[in-house]
Design a protein around this motif. Structure first.
Motif, PDB file in Angstrom:
ATOM      1  N   MET A   1       7.064  11.264  -0.481  1.00  0.00           N
ATOM      2  CA  MET A   1       6.591   9.992  -1.043  1.00  0.00           C
ATOM      3  C   MET A   1       5.285  10.167  -1.795  1.00  0.00           C
ATOM      4  O   MET A   1       5.064   9.547  -2.833  1.00  0.00           O
TER       5      MET A   1
ATOM      6  N   TYR B   1       1.880   0.400  -4.041  1.00  0.00           N
ATOM      7  CA  TYR B   1       1.310   1.133  -5.198  1.00  0.00           C
ATOM      8  C   TYR B   1       1.818   0.597  -6.529  1.00  0.00           C
ATOM      9  O   TYR B   1       1.107   0.642  -7.524  1.00  0.00           O
TER      10      TYR B   1
ATOM     11  N   ARG C   1       4.284   9.325 -10.530  1.00  0.00           N
ATOM     12  CA  ARG C   1       4.298   7.992 -11.125  1.00  0.00           C
ATOM     13  C   ARG C   1       2.901   7.543 -11.546  1.00  0.00           C
ATOM     14  O   ARG C   1       2.749   6.817 -12.519  1.00  0.00           O
TER      15      ARG C   1
ATOM     16  N   MET D   1       4.313  12.942  -3.290  1.00  0.00           N
ATOM     17  CA  MET D   1       4.638  13.663  -4.532  1.00  0.00           C
ATOM     18  C   MET D   1       5.119  12.681  -5.605  1.00  0.00           C
ATOM     19  O   MET D   1       4.729  12.768  -6.763  1.00  0.00           O
ATOM     20  N   LEU D   2       5.992  11.751  -5.174  1.00  0.00           N
ATOM     21  CA  LEU D   2       6.511  10.739  -6.100  1.00  0.00           C
ATOM     22  C   LEU D   2       5.386   9.853  -6.623  1.00  0.00           C
ATOM     23  O   LEU D   2       5.314   9.563  -7.814  1.00  0.00           O
TER      24      LEU D   2
ATOM     25  N   LYS E   1       5.851   1.789  -1.521  1.00  0.00           N
ATOM     26  CA  LYS E   1       6.175   1.735  -2.951  1.00  0.00           C
ATOM     27  C   LYS E   1       5.745   0.393  -3.556  1.00  0.00           C
ATOM     28  O   LYS E   1       5.172   0.358  -4.643  1.00  0.00           O
TER      29      LYS E   1
END
Lengths: 186, 104
Positions: B61, B32, B68, B63-64, B29
């Motif tokens: 993760m 990115y 985003r 998909m998220l 996270k």
């Protein structure tokens, strides 16, 4: 493929002793609360599996995926009693991981037992994975129709759907605290 | 498991190694999010050739990340998945959600 599945069904409907008798290796691991807290269980298991099927073997990764999903399910839902619905919403996944970490750090009781063994199915080599957690189980009748296609768009249900696709058979039993997956090496 | 980020022109690559599961979530996270903040980066490529395996939490993760990235106006692609990683991606029908590229 069809013959193989028929043979597997025959074997599964027979006594479990018959399915277990012809294998030539078996690994059983018991993890208590302290081990679940401190050990990265999947690393231990994948390193062990890596001694039998080397990491270059085509069966190594599918077996690791199955083990990983079953172990995480037993730990997250059986022992830590986390509800997958927490994962919904834009920050749900992060909330879930945060709650998981907290629950794991404060864990004082609970255990997971698993056995991985070599079984023969119609002359083919297979691996049976049996996992039991000390949790309260769950109503698994609702899981029978989980498909990965449906699960993928939501934030939960993917793990079980993945195991169902990788393994030839996945059976929940007992009060839902017990799962058996059969993988056929072909 | 580990990851490293490389940037070339307007394309950034996040190179994933070993196991892709929730244990790498924070690092992933952070990687990115930094790229989202970099205006020069238009495309983010998740390099998967060095992965031993990925699990269902990794699918979550990704998909998220995809959701985003749309908000951040960046394009995501998945590059060079190993055989078993490809199997997991195919099972999840990720080819409908992501561009998956493979080396010739």
């Amino acid at each position: 493929m069809v013959n193989n599945q028929e043979a597997l069904s025959r074997q599964l409907s027979g006594s479990s002793d018959a399915a277990n008798s012809s294998g030539n290796w078996r690994i059983a691991i018991h993890l208590g609360a302290d081990e679940l807290k401190c050990l990265d269980a999947i690393t231990v298991v994948s390193k062990t599996i890596g001694k039998i099927y080397t990491t270059a073997d085509v069966h190594f990764s599918p077996l690791c995926v199955i083990l990983n999903e079953l172990l995480n399910n037993a730990l997250d839902h059986g022992i830590l009693r986390l509800d997958s619905s927490i994962k919904q919403g834009s920050d749900g996944f992060e909330d879930y991981l945060h709650q998981r970490e907290h629950a794991l750090q404060t864990l004082t009781a609970g255990s997971i037992d698993f056995e991985i063994e070599n079984v023969m199915t119609d002359g083919r080599c297979g691996v049976k994975i049996h996992i039991v957690d000390s949790g309260n189980g769950f109503d698994y009748s609702a899981l029978q129709n989980t498909s990965l296609e449906k699960a993928v768009l939501g934030q939960h249900g993917r793990g079980i759907a993945l195991v169902k696709r990788m393994a030839h058979k996945l059976i929940f039993s007992g009060k839902g605290n017990e799962a058996t997956a059969y993988y056929v090496c072909e | 498991m580990s990851l490293e980020t490389q940037i070339q022109d307007n394309v950034a690559s996040i190179v994933m190694k070993g196991r892709f599961d929730f244990q790498i979530h924070k690092e992933f996270k952070e990687a990115y999010t930094r790229l989202f903040e970099n205006a020069a980066v238009q495309q983010i490529k998740i390099e998967m050739s060095k992965l031993e395996f990925m699990d269902s939490s990794a699918l979550g993760m990704l998909m998220l990340l995809n959701e985003r990235a749309k908000t951040a106006n960046k394009t995501i692609s998945l590059a060079n998945p190993s055989q078993v990683v490809n199997q997991v991606l195919e099972m999840a029908n990720f080819n409908r959600l992501f561009t998956i590229t493979k080396k010739a």
